[in-house]
Design a protein around this motif. Sequence first.
Motif, PDB file in Angstrom:
ATOM      1  N   ASP A 281       0.846  -1.193   0.000  1.00  0.00           N
ATOM      2  CA  ASP A 281       0.000   0.000   0.000  1.00  0.00           C
ATOM      3  C   ASP A 281       0.882   1.243   0.000  1.00  0.00           C
ATOM      4  N   LEU A 282       1.837   1.248  -0.934  1.00  0.00           N
ATOM      5  CA  LEU A 282       2.906   2.251  -0.911  1.00  0.00           C
ATOM      6  C   LEU A 282       3.139   2.812  -2.306  1.00  0.00           C
ATOM      7  N   GLU A 283       3.350   4.121  -2.383  1.00  0.00           N
ATOM      8  CA  GLU A 283       3.807   4.756  -3.606  1.00  0.00           C
ATOM      9  C   GLU A 283       5.113   5.477  -3.298  1.00  0.00           C
ATOM     10  N   VAL A 284       6.110   5.244  -4.145  1.00  0.00           N
ATOM     11  CA  VAL A 284       7.446   5.794  -3.919  1.00  0.00           C
ATOM     12  C   VAL A 284       7.792   6.727  -5.062  1.00  0.00           C
ATOM     13  N   GLU A 285       8.214   7.928  -4.735  1.00  0.00           N
ATOM     14  CA  GLU A 285       8.612   8.907  -5.736  1.00  0.00           C
ATOM     15  C   GLU A 285      10.131   8.983  -5.832  1.00  0.00           C
ATOM     16  N   PHE A 286      10.610   9.074  -7.060  1.00  0.00           N
ATOM     17  CA  PHE A 286      12.036   9.209  -7.348  1.00  0.00           C
ATOM     18  C   PHE A 286      12.261  10.497  -8.124  1.00  0.00           C
ATOM     19  N   SER A 287      13.301  11.207  -7.779  1.00  0.00           N
ATOM     20  CA  SER A 287      13.735  12.334  -8.599  1.00  0.00           C
ATOM     21  C   SER A 287      14.753  11.833  -9.615  1.00  0.00           C
ATOM     22  N   ALA A 288      14.953  12.606 -10.671  1.00  0.00           N
ATOM     23  CA  ALA A 288      15.934  12.219 -11.677  1.00  0.00           C
ATOM     24  C   ALA A 288      17.322  12.174 -11.055  1.00  0.00           C
ATOM     25  N   GLY A 289      18.016  11.075 -11.246  1.00  0.00           N
ATOM     26  CA  GLY A 289      19.361  10.924 -10.691  1.00  0.00           C
ATOM     27  C   GLY A 289      19.398  10.340  -9.300  1.00  0.00           C
ATOM     28  N   GLU A 290      18.249  10.165  -8.659  1.00  0.00           N
ATOM     29  CA  GLU A 290      18.219   9.577  -7.321  1.00  0.00           C
ATOM     30  C   GLU A 290      18.583   8.101  -7.399  1.00  0.00           C
ATOM     31  N   THR A 291      19.200   7.593  -6.361  1.00  0.00           N
ATOM     32  CA  THR A 291      19.657   6.201  -6.390  1.00  0.00           C
ATOM     33  C   THR A 291      19.031   5.379  -5.276  1.00  0.00           C
ATOM     34  N   ILE A 292      18.975   4.080  -5.540  1.00  0.00           N
ATOM     35  CA  ILE A 292      18.749   3.077  -4.500  1.00  0.00           C
ATOM     36  C   ILE A 292      20.093   2.405  -4.273  1.00  0.00           C
ATOM     37  N   HIS A 293      20.611   2.508  -3.071  1.00  0.00           N
ATOM     38  CA  HIS A 293      21.911   1.924  -2.720  1.00  0.00           C
ATOM     39  C   HIS A 293      21.681   0.448  -2.386  1.00  0.00           C
ATOM     40  N   THR A 294      22.187  -0.443  -3.238  1.00  0.00           N
ATOM     41  CA  THR A 294      21.859  -1.862  -3.115  1.00  0.00           C
ATOM     42  C   THR A 294      22.960  -2.719  -2.506  1.00  0.00           C
ATOM     43  N   GLU A 295      24.206  -2.271  -2.562  1.00  0.00           N
ATOM     44  CA  GLU A 295      25.270  -3.129  -2.020  1.00  0.00           C
ATOM     45  C   GLU A 295      26.529  -2.325  -1.772  1.00  0.00           C
ATOM     46  N   ASN A 296      27.236  -2.704  -0.718  1.00  0.00           N
ATOM     47  CA  ASN A 296      28.614  -2.269  -0.487  1.00  0.00           C
ATOM     48  C   ASN A 296      29.532  -3.481  -0.593  1.00  0.00           C
ATOM     49  N   SER A 297      30.743  -3.239  -1.024  1.00  0.00           N
ATOM     50  CA  SER A 297      31.758  -4.287  -1.012  1.00  0.00           C
ATOM     51  C   SER A 297      33.059  -3.656  -0.500  1.00  0.00           C
ATOM     52  N   TYR A 298      33.300  -3.832   0.800  1.00  0.00           N
ATOM     53  CA  TYR A 298      34.472  -3.236   1.434  1.00  0.00           C
ATOM     54  C   TYR A 298      35.737  -3.987   1.033  1.00  0.00           C
ATOM     55  N   LYS A 299      36.812  -3.242   0.895  1.00  0.00           N
ATOM     56  CA  LYS A 299      38.107  -3.782   0.528  1.00  0.00           C
ATOM     57  C   LYS A 299      39.069  -3.618   1.704  1.00  0.00           C
ATOM     58  N   PHE A 300      39.904  -4.628   1.927  1.00  0.00           N
ATOM     59  CA  PHE A 300      40.696  -4.707   3.154  1.00  0.00           C
ATOM     60  C   PHE A 300      42.190  -4.714   2.855  1.00  0.00           C
ATOM     61  N   THR A 301      42.951  -4.345   3.858  1.00  0.00           N
ATOM     62  CA  THR A 301      44.380  -4.615   3.901  1.00  0.00           C
ATOM     63  C   THR A 301      44.579  -5.788   4.861  1.00  0.00           C
ATOM     64  N   PRO A 302      45.738  -6.446   4.840  1.00  0.00           N
ATOM     65  CA  PRO A 302      45.977  -7.495   5.837  1.00  0.00           C
ATOM     66  C   PRO A 302      45.803  -6.992   7.259  1.00  0.00           C
ATOM     67  N   GLU A 303      46.198  -5.757   7.500  1.00  0.00           N
ATOM     68  CA  GLU A 303      46.080  -5.206   8.845  1.00  0.00           C
ATOM     69  C   GLU A 303      44.621  -4.986   9.232  1.00  0.00           C
ATOM     70  N   SER A 304      43.807  -4.473   8.319  1.00  0.00           N
ATOM     71  CA  SER A 304      42.408  -4.219   8.666  1.00  0.00           C
ATOM     72  C   SER A 304      41.622  -5.522   8.793  1.00  0.00           C
ATOM     73  N   ALA A 305      41.974  -6.536   7.998  1.00  0.00           N
ATOM     74  CA  ALA A 305      41.317  -7.837   8.135  1.00  0.00           C
ATOM     75  C   ALA A 305      41.646  -8.471   9.479  1.00  0.00           C
ATOM     76  N   THR A 306      42.910  -8.390   9.874  1.00  0.00           N
ATOM     77  CA  THR A 306      43.329  -8.944  11.170  1.00  0.00           C
ATOM     78  C   THR A 306      42.645  -8.214  12.319  1.00  0.00           C
ATOM     79  N   ALA A 307      42.542  -6.886  12.200  1.00  0.00           N
ATOM     80  CA  ALA A 307      41.899  -6.096  13.252  1.00  0.00           C
ATOM     81  C   ALA A 307      40.411  -6.412  13.344  1.00  0.00           C
ATOM     82  N   LEU A 308      39.754  -6.596  12.205  1.00  0.00           N
ATOM     83  CA  LEU A 308      38.328  -6.942  12.213  1.00  0.00           C
ATOM     84  C   LEU A 308      38.098  -8.264  12.929  1.00  0.00           C
ATOM     85  N   LEU A 309      38.909  -9.259  12.630  1.00  0.00           N
ATOM     86  CA  LEU A 309      38.773 -10.560  13.288  1.00  0.00           C
ATOM     87  C   LEU A 309      39.047 -10.439  14.787  1.00  0.00           C
ATOM     88  N   ALA A 310      40.037  -9.648  15.153  1.00  0.00           N
ATOM     89  CA  ALA A 310      40.333  -9.465  16.581  1.00  0.00           C
ATOM     90  C   ALA A 310      39.149  -8.828  17.297  1.00  0.00           C
TER      91      ALA A 310
END
Length: 348
Positions: A281-310
């Motif tokens: 029961d919804l109507e959604v309005e979009f302006s020209a150029g507006e986006t739907i953000h569907t995914e992120n894909s983070y990129k890591f260094t060895p140091e940031s991967a190790t820190a995330l696991l810690a």
Amino acid sequence: MSLGNSSAVMPAAEHTAAAQTPVGAEVLRGLTSEPKTLSPWLFYDERGSRLFEQITELPEYYLTRTERGIFATHAPAILAAAAAGGARLTIIELGAGTASKTGLLLRSALARQPRLTYRAIDVSGSALKAARESLAQKFPTLSIETRVGDYTDGLGHLPCETSATSRRLVLYIGSSIGNFDPADARELLSGVRGQLSPGDRILLGVDHVKPLTPLLAAYTDSGGVTAAFNLNVLTRINRELGANFRLERFQHLARFNPESSRIEMHLVSTRAQQVAIPGLDLEVEFSAGETIHTENSYKFTPESATALLADGGFSVTHSWTDPQRWFGVYLATAVQDSRTGIGLRSDG
């Protein structure tokens, strides 16, 4: 093209039956947010799962090929490290998909212990069915258990099989952790850790930071498969919620956000338009150029991967990479939580 986010959203009836379903609840949340977002798990209906498998075979999509190469080269060493001390393993995979790379690890595990249990969890029932059929044919002695579900929404119970002679190995490969914002990634890993005993292991695969040209090409392939994969989320909403998204009025966009070290995928509205979603029961309005953000894909260094696991309660013991160091696979041990005393035994 402008990437503005101003829009008007008509009030939604949150009490509709569709709004109580996982898909309806996520679409309602995401398309009434500012800016608009949709969770990437919505990609993986049957068609989306097939499209993703096609993506993994594209020449531009180095991630799967590179991680598979690491497993092809190092699987025996990975399993030897995971089973250090002669422990028998139970292998549990989060977001298994069709388990196309996992067979390389299972083969080495079965060489060490002929009787092995493999448990796969994924949101796509069709992908799990394909995984079960393929693995059963390759490995007749492998005990295979599958569960359809979103492991991020309550991980369920990871079987308690840790003892002095057995250990659980959780596979979280394919750089799936990169789809989560850092705080959510830490929470996810902490949730996994909370169900493990000290000495259990996790094998985490992450995409490394690299030059921009191959990075962007992996998400904007020349054949348009990634674009079709991204747009398929609108097809799913049309089918399941009766929406009238016109796919030709949206374009796939992938861009790198250097401040956050992530690829972002968006669907860009090419014009001002209104979309009806009767199931909500919804109507959604979009302006020209507006986006739907569907995914992120983070990129890591060895140091940031190790820190995330810690931060998640794990200590990295081994890591493997490819010759270009484009991708990393990290084996980490669940450690004793000194604040809560979680755990049954020490590593050994």
